[in-house]
Structures are given as C-alpha cells and as structure tokens.
Motif scaffolding. Sequence first.
Motif, short mmCIF file in Angstrom:
data_model
loop_
_atom_site.label_atom_id
_atom_site.label_comp_id
_atom_site.label_asym_id
_atom_site.label_seq_id
_atom_site.Cartn_x
_atom_site.Cartn_y
_atom_site.Cartn_z
N UNK A 93 1.01 -1.21 0.25
CA UNK A 93 0.01 -0.23 0.06
C UNK A 93 0.24 0.96 0.33
N UNK A 95 1.13 5.47 0.54
CA UNK A 95 0.40 5.67 0.87
C UNK A 95 1.13 7.42 0.93
N UNK B 90 -5.61 -6.94 11.00
CA UNK B 90 -5.47 -6.17 9.53
C UNK B 90 -6.32 -6.34 8.31
N UNK C 90 3.19 -1.48 7.39
CA UNK C 90 2.31 -1.43 6.68
C UNK C 90 1.29 -0.04 7.16
N UNK C 91 0.78 0.46 6.61
CA UNK C 91 0.13 1.47 6.73
C UNK C 91 -1.41 1.16 7.36
N UNK C 102 -3.68 5.26 6.48
CA UNK C 102 -2.94 5.97 6.82
C UNK C 102 -1.94 5.75 7.47
N UNK C 103 -0.04 6.41 6.62
CA UNK C 103 0.65 5.72 6.99
C UNK C 103 1.18 6.02 8.82
N UNK C 104 2.02 5.12 8.74
CA UNK C 104 2.87 4.71 10.29
C UNK C 104 2.98 5.91 10.54
#
Lengths: 461, 461, 461
Positions: A93, A95, B90, C90-91, C102-104
């Motif tokens: 993914x 972002x 997730x 992973x977001x 949403x990004x980490x």
Amino acid sequence: MIRFDMKAGILVVVAGLFMSQPAIGENKALQELMKALLENGTIDQQTYELVLKVAEQEENELSRTPNTDNVDESIRLAVAEEVAKTAGDQPTITTNGKFEIRSKDNDFSFRAGGRIQVDAATYDEDRLRHNDGTELRRARLFASGTLWQAWAYKLQYDFTATGIDGIQDAFIDYKGFDRWKIRFGHFKEPFSLQNMTSSKYIRFMERGMPHLFAPGRNIGLAATASGGNWSFSSGIFGEGRDGSSDDNDEGYAITARGTYAPMLKEDRIFHLGLSASHRITGSTDTVRFRDRPESHLTDIRLVDTGLIDTDSFSRFAGEVVLVFGPIALEGEYYYLYLEREINRNPDPAFSGYYLQGSWFLTGETLNYSASKGSFGKLSPQGIVGKGGIGAWQLALRFSSIDLADEDIMGGEQMTMTFGLNWFPTPNLRLTANYVDVLDVKGGPAAGDEPSAFQLRAQVEF
Amino acid sequence: MIRFDMKAGILVVVAGLFMSQPAIGENKALQELMKALLENGTIDQQTYELVLKVAEQEENELSRTPNTDNVDESIRLAVAEEVAKTAGDQPTITTNGKFEIRSKDNDFSFRAGGRIQVDAATYDEDRLRHNDGTELRRARLFASGTLWQAWAYKLQYDFTATGIDGIQDAFIDYKGFDRWKIRFGHFKEPFSLQNMTSSKYIRFMERGMPHLFAPGRNIGLAATASGGNWSFSSGIFGEGRDGSSDDNDEGYAITARGTYAPMLKEDRIFHLGLSASHRITGSTDTVRFRDRPESHLTDIRLVDTGLIDTDSFSRFAGEVVLVFGPIALEGEYYYLYLEREINRNPDPAFSGYYLQGSWFLTGETLNYSASKGSFGKLSPQGIVGKGGIGAWQLALRFSSIDLADEDIMGGEQMTMTFGLNWFPTPNLRLTANYVDVLDVKGGPAAGDEPSAFQLRAQVEF
Amino acid sequence: MIRFDMKAGILVVVAGLFMSQPAIGENKALQELMKALLENGTIDQQTYELVLKVAEQEENELSRTPNTDNVDESIRLAVAEEVAKTAGDQPTITTNGKFEIRSKDNDFSFRAGGRIQVDAATYDEDRLRHNDGTELRRARLFASGTLWQAWAYKLQYDFTATGIDGIQDAFIDYKGFDRWKIRFGHFKEPFSLQNMTSSKYIRFMERGMPHLFAPGRNIGLAATASGGNWSFSSGIFGEGRDGSSDDNDEGYAITARGTYAPMLKEDRIFHLGLSASHRITGSTDTVRFRDRPESHLTDIRLVDTGLIDTDSFSRFAGEVVLVFGPIALEGEYYYLYLEREINRNPDPAFSGYYLQGSWFLTGETLNYSASKGSFGKLSPQGIVGKGGIGAWQLALRFSSIDLADEDIMGGEQMTMTFGLNWFPTPNLRLTANYVDVLDVKGGPAAGDEPSAFQLRAQVEF
C-alpha cells in the motif's frame, strides 16, 4: 585405572550435565555436587577445575548458540511461515501522497487520485472587459490500475465540465509486448511537448498560446514504443466522446509524435521532438482556432479564426529542450495547413511558437521522462512542514501566434508571461503569473492589449 | 561388574552428552574423548561402536525433534501473538481486478470500482443516415460496502450522462433477516432477464430490442428473497431521480420478478422466469416506447410509438434459458398493455421477443447466479498475458418487436445480430457485432433496413 | 567408596540424561536402563528413587524454562524483526464504516467516502400544487487526505447537481502552525450553526428556513483557530465556482464566525456563537432571497424577495445551544441589511429565527465538536443487527422568517416541523418529518399554508 576411569566418567558426566542446560547455565545443584565430589575425594582439584573450565567453555559456546543459530535455523522459518500466513500475501500500500494498492506478485494494482486547481485573477484592462474573479480551473478524480500484469486502465473525470465532456482519460492498455504498448479508448492524441505534459507539471498556469493548434483527447487506438532515450507514439483517432449526431459521418485523424534525447544525463538534457497529425473532418466539416490570452478566467479570445469550412488539415510541431541542472530552456514551433471544403476558398496556413526559460532557485532539476518525452512530478529538496522551504522556480515565456492568412483574419498575438512557482511538497504547487499581452494585430480584438495577474493553488493526490 | 558398570556408565554418559547437544551434533571434543577412552582401554571397540551408534540415533532423533516440536509448542504461540499484535487485525485486501477492503470480522467492507465501454460503429445505410463514428458508451465509477454486517450500500455514477441523470445505483440494503433482504433507494425495478443482467455481462453490445418494454431504475423499496435455485423480488417504485415538477403528482409502479431453475448443475442449467409490473402514470401522464436498432451510435429509432396519453399500463415478461456446458439458449417474451387517459382512445397492446444462442469455443460456461436469476462475471480458462488465449464466444440473436396496435402506428421490426466476444481476462471484453435489420414495417422509418458493424472494448474494475 | 562413587556417577549421569532432554521427558530407553541397573544391583532402590525424583524435578524445571524464557529472550526479538520486515510498515486501514488509509508515521492519509440521501414526500395542499413524489436529495462522493503531515485536501462532488455546480468542498489546508489553520479553495463561508453542521447531522431533513440568509460555499481563503471550548474562523470569499462572465468583476465577502462554550461537560453543553458577513456584489449586482418550506421535493417557494438591486449587504447570526444529556435546545437569530444599487431605492432589512428542541429516547447525547462549534456524527448505544435498537430521537422546530421590508414584499412565513430520527448504526439514518406551514403573510404565495409528510433514508460512508 578405576580412579582414572571414575575421574573421566565424572568429568564427562558433569560436562554433560552442564552442557545439557543450554542458555540456563546456573545449575547450582550440580556445582554443589562437584564441590562435594571434590571434597570427598572422588575427584581431585585439578580434575575439578578442568571440569569447571570445560563446562564453562562449552556452556558459553552453547549459550551463545541457541540465541542465534537455533533461532535462525528452525524458528526463523516458523516465524516466516506464520507471518506469511497472516500478513505475507498482503498487497503493498502506497500512501506518500499517492494512494495505490499493488498485489505482491505485481499482477494487479489499483490507484485512486485526483487534482484540484483553484485560480484567482485580476486584469489590467485595455479596451475590452476581462472580469476579475475566482475559478475552479480543474477538479478531477480518477481510478487506474493494472490487471493481470499485461493490462491496464484509467478513468478520469473533470468535475468543472458538464456531462460527457468531463471525461478525460478513459482507456485500456495492453502492455504484453516487449517494447510496444497498445492503447485504446479516449486519450490524448500524441502531439507536442506542452500538450503531452500534464497541466499539473507545465511551467505556467496555462500552456503557451500555440497550444490551440494541438489536438485534444479523442477516441482512438495507438501504439507506443520507447527506449532509453527515445519515444514514439502513433494512432488513429475519431471525433470527441459521443457519437456524431449530424448528417455526416465522424471524421478521423492519424497522429504521431517522436522524441529523442541526444544527451540524457541526470542534470543535462538535450531533447528533440516532432509531431504530425492529419485530420479528415467528418460530421463537423468546419474548424475554428482561438484561445484565451494564457489566462483562463476571462472569457475573451483576442485571436479567433471563426468557423472555417474545411475538408482536412495537417498540423506539425517541433520541440527543443535544453536542461542544465536547475535551468531549462524550452521551445516549440507549430504549423497548420488547411484544405477548404468550398473549392474557390483559398487554403490558409497558420503558425505559432513559444520560447520559455525556467530556473529553480532552490537547485532542483525538472523531472524528465525519456520514455514519454515529457515532464513529470517534481520532488523538492526540502518539504515545507518538515523543515524545508520547498522548491522555488522562476519562469519567463514569450509566445507568438499568427491566425491571419489568405481570407482568414484571425489576428496575431504576442504575449510575455512571467511566473513564480512554489512547490512546498511534491503534491502541492502555488503559482503566480503575470501575463502581458504585448501586441494584438487584426482579429476580433485588434489592439486590445491587457495584462493579467493570476494565482493558482494546486494539489494532486 | 565394575567394568560392566563402567561401560554402562560411560555409555550412558556419552550418549547423554551427545544427546545434550540437540541441533548441533558436531561435538568433536567428545568424539575425541571417546576415541581416547577406547585407546586407553576404558571402553572396548564394541562399546565404542555401540555408543557412537546409539548417540547418532539419538542425535538424529533429537535434532529433528526441536526443529518441529519445540517450535510448535511454545514458539509458534509467541509468533502468532506477535504477528497478531502487529498485523493480525489488518483487514483483507482484494486486488485481483477488484479493489475491496474487508474487516477481519466481516462486519465492514469498502469497494471502489467502475467500468469503461468504448464503441465504434459503421453503418450500411438504407434510407436514413446512420452516422459512423466512435462513442464512450458507459464510463462509471462506484463505491459500495458493508456496514455493521447487516447493512450495505452502493452509489454508482455514469459520466456519459449529465447531472442527476447519471446516477445509477444509489441504495441501502438491510440484510439482517434470514432469507429476505430489504433495499431502498434508486435501483433497477426487478423485471426480465436481460434487464437484470449487467450491461457488462450481456451476450451482445446492446440488449435485444424488446428491452424497451422494461422499466429502468427508479426510487423505491423492494424485498428480495432467494433459495438454492430460486429468487423472488418485489417492490414499489416512484418516477425517476428528481422530484416531479409538473402539475401532477408522481406516479408509481408495483413490480415483481420470480425465477426458478428446475435443473441447476455446474454445466447444465434450465432457468424459468416471470416478471410483472403495473404502473400508474403520474406527473407524466404520457408514455413513449421506442429504441435504437440494437446499435447505440446512431440516434435514429426505427420504431417509435410517439407519446401516448396513458392512465396506467401493465407489462409482463417470460424467460427461458438452457445452458449445456459452453452452449446457452435464451429467450424472452414481453407483453405490454395500456389504459388510455383520454376515454374515447382505444387501449393498445404491444409485444416483442428475442431468441439468442451462444457458444464458448474455448469451453467455458456462462456464470449463472441462481440467487439473482441472472448472469455474472465470466472467468476465462486461460488469461491472455499469462499464457492463455482468453475465452472466445460466438452468439446469434433474433429479435422481433411490434409497436403497432389500434391507433398507435409505432411500427414492427425484426433484427438479427451476430456477435463475437473475446474475454482476454475476467476484467476485459472485446466484442464485435454485426446487426442486420431484417424488416421494418410501418412506423416512423418504414422500410429502412440498415445494417451495422460495431466494436466495443470494455474493462471493469 | 567406589560403589558410592559409582552410584553418585550413575546418579549424576542419569539425572544429566534426563535433564538433557528438555521438553521431551519421555526417554523410555533410559527409564528401562535405570530399571536394569536397579535389577542387576548396580544401584539400590534408594538411589533409583532418588535419581528418578531428582530427574523429574529437574525435568519439570527445565521443561518450563525454555517454554517461557527461551522464547522471550531471543526468539521474540527474531519474531518482531521478521514481522516488522514483512508487515510492520504497513499503514493503518480503517474500515468501520469509513475507509481510510493512514501511514504509520501519520504523515499521509487517504480517505474516500460519500453519502446518499433519498427522500419521499406527500403534501396536504392548500392553494398551490406541491407535487408528491420521490427524489435523490444528495448523492456525493469525496476523496480527502493528509500530505506530509502539515497539509490536507478534500474534493467532494454532489451528483444530483449538474456540471461545476456539483463541486462541494475543493480545498487545501495548511496545518503547520500551532493553533491556526489556513484553508484555500472552495468551501463554506463560516456562518451560523445550522449552516456549519453537515446536512447529515442536522436535526431535521432540511435546515430551518432562516438558512436562506446564510452564504453558501465560495472560493476563498480563511484562517481558523480553536481552543478547548472555542473556535474562530474568518476569511475572504469570491463568487461561485466558475469565473464571472458578465460585464462586471466578481464581488467578494468578508465573513467570520466565533463560538464559545461556557459550559462543556460530557453531557452538559452551553454554546454561544456569532457570525457576521459583509458582501460587495460584483458581476451579479442583484441578490434574491427565497427558499422552499423546509421540504425540498416541492419546487414552490412560499416567500421570495425577487431580484433586488444591491451594492452590498451585511448579515449576522447569533446562536445559542443548551444540551442536557439526551435533550438539546437550539436557536438562531438572523438579520440581513441591504444597501441598494439604485440610489432612490430604500434599504431594506430582513430577519428570521428558529427554535428547536430534540430528545433522544434512547439516551444518547448530541456529538458536539468545540473546535468546530458544530455537531457531528452520532454513535447510537446499540447497533441494529448487533442486538441493539439504534438511537431514536424526537425533534420539534418552530421557525419564522420575514422577507417584507420597505418596498420589498417577499412575505412572512411561520413553520412548525415535527421530526423522528432513527439511527440504526452510526452510518445510517431514517427520518420522518411532518412540516406544517402555520402562516404565510404577503409574498408570492400569500395565504398558502400546506403541510408535508416526508421520509428520508440516509447512508454515509
């Protein structure tokens, strides 16, 4: 001998005991036992120390071993299996300013995005009224993706237009060949540099006026190829988005563009390009060439051929670009030749050109794509909000257009535009343009030479 | 006895030492010790070999053991915990040509997608002009999803239409009952097989002409139920998307459709269906029935009732489908009966039918959904770009429509269409249709019998 | 002593052997050996039992040890590393009725969503025809997101409108300052409580009639600040979405709104608000105030000022809200003052107000946002489909509007609306409204006092 055997046996036993406790290494009971054996004379001091030493060595070795190797050999595999089961086939993914989901095997992807361009302009009027105001210039959403690796699609809509006219890209790609790509659907005819460069990435708020010679998007079929420093694209295209409803069949065009970069280093680019298009008019057997004065808020076109009865017309564009690090020089020349529908009418030819220079004060270089022969998204060296000041770019353009030939009195126009671009992040752009119409000869607005100051805020996602 | 004891002791000791080193198995020092013990006579050759053999066996056993059991018992749990903490909740992301995100508990999902259909057509004209050209037939985006398991929604827009007319599905579902589903919003009235089958999955580029008898989408409330081999849907529907603005209240319709598949095997299907709809006309107290000749680029309707003053009308459709592996035979008969608004005007009845056969050269079978009583997305056996040739299908249709009755002279039309469908992947479809208007009696275009050759490229995502 | 040594040796050996097999603990061969040693007299019963006991103890200790400590110390790290490599960056994906990625690092986010509102209405007519029917009231999609932490954007379109008029929010935010936020693009002028509260979250299907005094969305630049219990927003705004095309330049407005909550507890809120806006008319040098009677399906406006020649006008709104747990009382007063363009024309002033009370039968409290000074999404205590009954709310509103002053005879209207809201889940809302027009004095529909019963189904996602 028995004693010796016993010693050896004890030694071996105790060493074994110590070693049998990997990663623990604190078997006090056994240490006590060793001490007891020493004290009651079963083993002597020498043996005792030897045993302890050997045990310690072995223990150290062993205690290190499972912490690293044991884990690596068997458990890492188990971990990887477990992780893979739960999360391993998860797609990637993206972002960072661009939402995209891509399957692990790269066979599939899905992307959704868009752009907003909001403008404000004020005019220093000359003869005609060019009204000050604000405008949503473009407001687009799109979805695009990859299907089964060899296929791709894109559907993009501009909400500032009405109905079917808002459909921009709507195409399918087949990318299964080695070097070639086939595209069918609704997309841009391949023609000219500033046309093929997205409105997000041009140097000014509007393209140079000779852009009025470029074809737009039409329904067609095209083949595209590219190498390390060249690109070629050619296709056949119909007329517009919806079926013709007049009493004639739709016309069509054959259009092609090739680009070549004799020099292509990271910050030194020399680009050449040529485009040609021949269109047979169909249901609409007239054409009209006109455009706003590099400022979109006004509705007035200072030059305008009016409707011209036309059988067919050919257009050509030549491109030259020089990039030296933060400095770029770009120029294009356009030529268009018409064959009239009504026999006695003379066949006119129009032309135009622009020259523009730009300079990144902050040192960036334009993002050139050799495989497309056009410019793309810029990455400023510093991000505003992350301690940087973004990228700052100055630009200057001179454009000239001549729509007067034979009996067509469309007028001539020369325009100078000064621009300042600020890219606070790769997704954002704030632009200020000062457009000065230097000279307008003939045409519908002869002698009207206004200037405009205009601002744009742009976001892409 | 002491010797024996010693041997046994040494044997045990050494075996223990070997065994105490799981997964390492290369304790050269101990092998050296064994050799020394053998050489100095503490143990004999037989014992030496026995010990080594036993040690080896045990070692093998042990070295296998921790790699599996040790890991499984304690560490697998730790791994699973750790993975769950980081990535376990997730949601599931679908990418294979369909973007969907689904929460782990299945309570929520979000899906975005769309379709593009691009057409080209050329006409062999007879009396009237049917203009050749290209067209974006459909360009749709939608978002849909599940909310709190029991609820669902869909919003779909077609960008080839203008304004509110482009809204297709816009509904909310309640699925919390056992067998029934409630739907409210803007969606298709349940009527006829070709109507309920998506335009992506019909056998030809256009539905058979009697489709003009089918209602479209309207705002309504419907209940749907289905079992293993049947479906039933019934609802009440208003008029169109926006509020009525004429001097009469909006009308409404009661519409229902039931389907039943007496035979339903993987490649043998026998499907029957019945639809009925009664509509009271409201703000628009007229109706009109007309359609293009199974080709959408032309704007000409060869049959057309014109506006008919109408109080109410009833329509019916009967469906039969037979599927034998790659071969499918489908037919529908439609009947429509009008009650006139103006008393002295006679009440006409119109009817039509189509018969179509299709054959997958590549052996696929149509994807029938018994719970919907319609056809869905096809999965070709081979994917183009992945070594396959996709699915190839031939199709032939005969359709007939009669819009002439009493004082209404809408005309009669018979049409034959030959089709070739190629599905390179489940998401793509390329279609060629040859439409031959066999006969047109009466109506606005009496005797005009053109034919059309048309192509479509379609992608869904 | 030798015997003792032997015993000790054997004891130690066997204990070692047992202990050397952590987590296995079923070495039957060794148990057999111990038995044999006991039986042939090498060890006595006492020793035998002692050995077994010690071995068992040690075994227990050891078998516990690796299951916990071993895993924790070394393997947990390996697991975490492996998981992080595969899935750690992973977001975050939100699915619970709202799709967001949403990004980490929270620098980036992408959200897509929308709303559907479907209405039906029936009118108890008085003098004029208000037609019964159905309507798609709103059908919107949007994309929004965060870029590089300090920036944000939103693009929203309403498909019930046509062309550029459907563009709702289309803005960019800069949030990099401490307390202030800068917004530019197309968005709502900050004015009045019911205007700033989304149509999804108002108490009735339509806003109270004095809403006709509120400005809509325009292109502008605004600054917003907020504290724990206050908010302030002010900006400058142009006219509409597209550039002006009349013979005058676009006008502009300065608009501001401030809110303050002297009491702000979880279920006790006292909110005050003030808005002011001054607009200079530009290309459109007239204004018109009118609105439907809190029911949107009818096209009739019972009050209407008609076009008024205007130079500039000022408008004001004052807000008071009291929330006591499930009960909320809200009121706003509006005042508008015009300066006429034509000198001799007198300057009129119009005004209006509404008072509304609402009560959650199921005990919920309105979701108040102090930083926005408006109401947001409701979370019912029980979810329909998850064993709950949703949230049920009763509401009553009285509104009054006076559009008659000086020479402007726009009429006066008093309206009472009774409402029932059911929120089965946070994403869904079903509303029934009974609108009773109590009194209409003067104006284009003097004395027409209809009532309406109307229903809405709403989903947001």
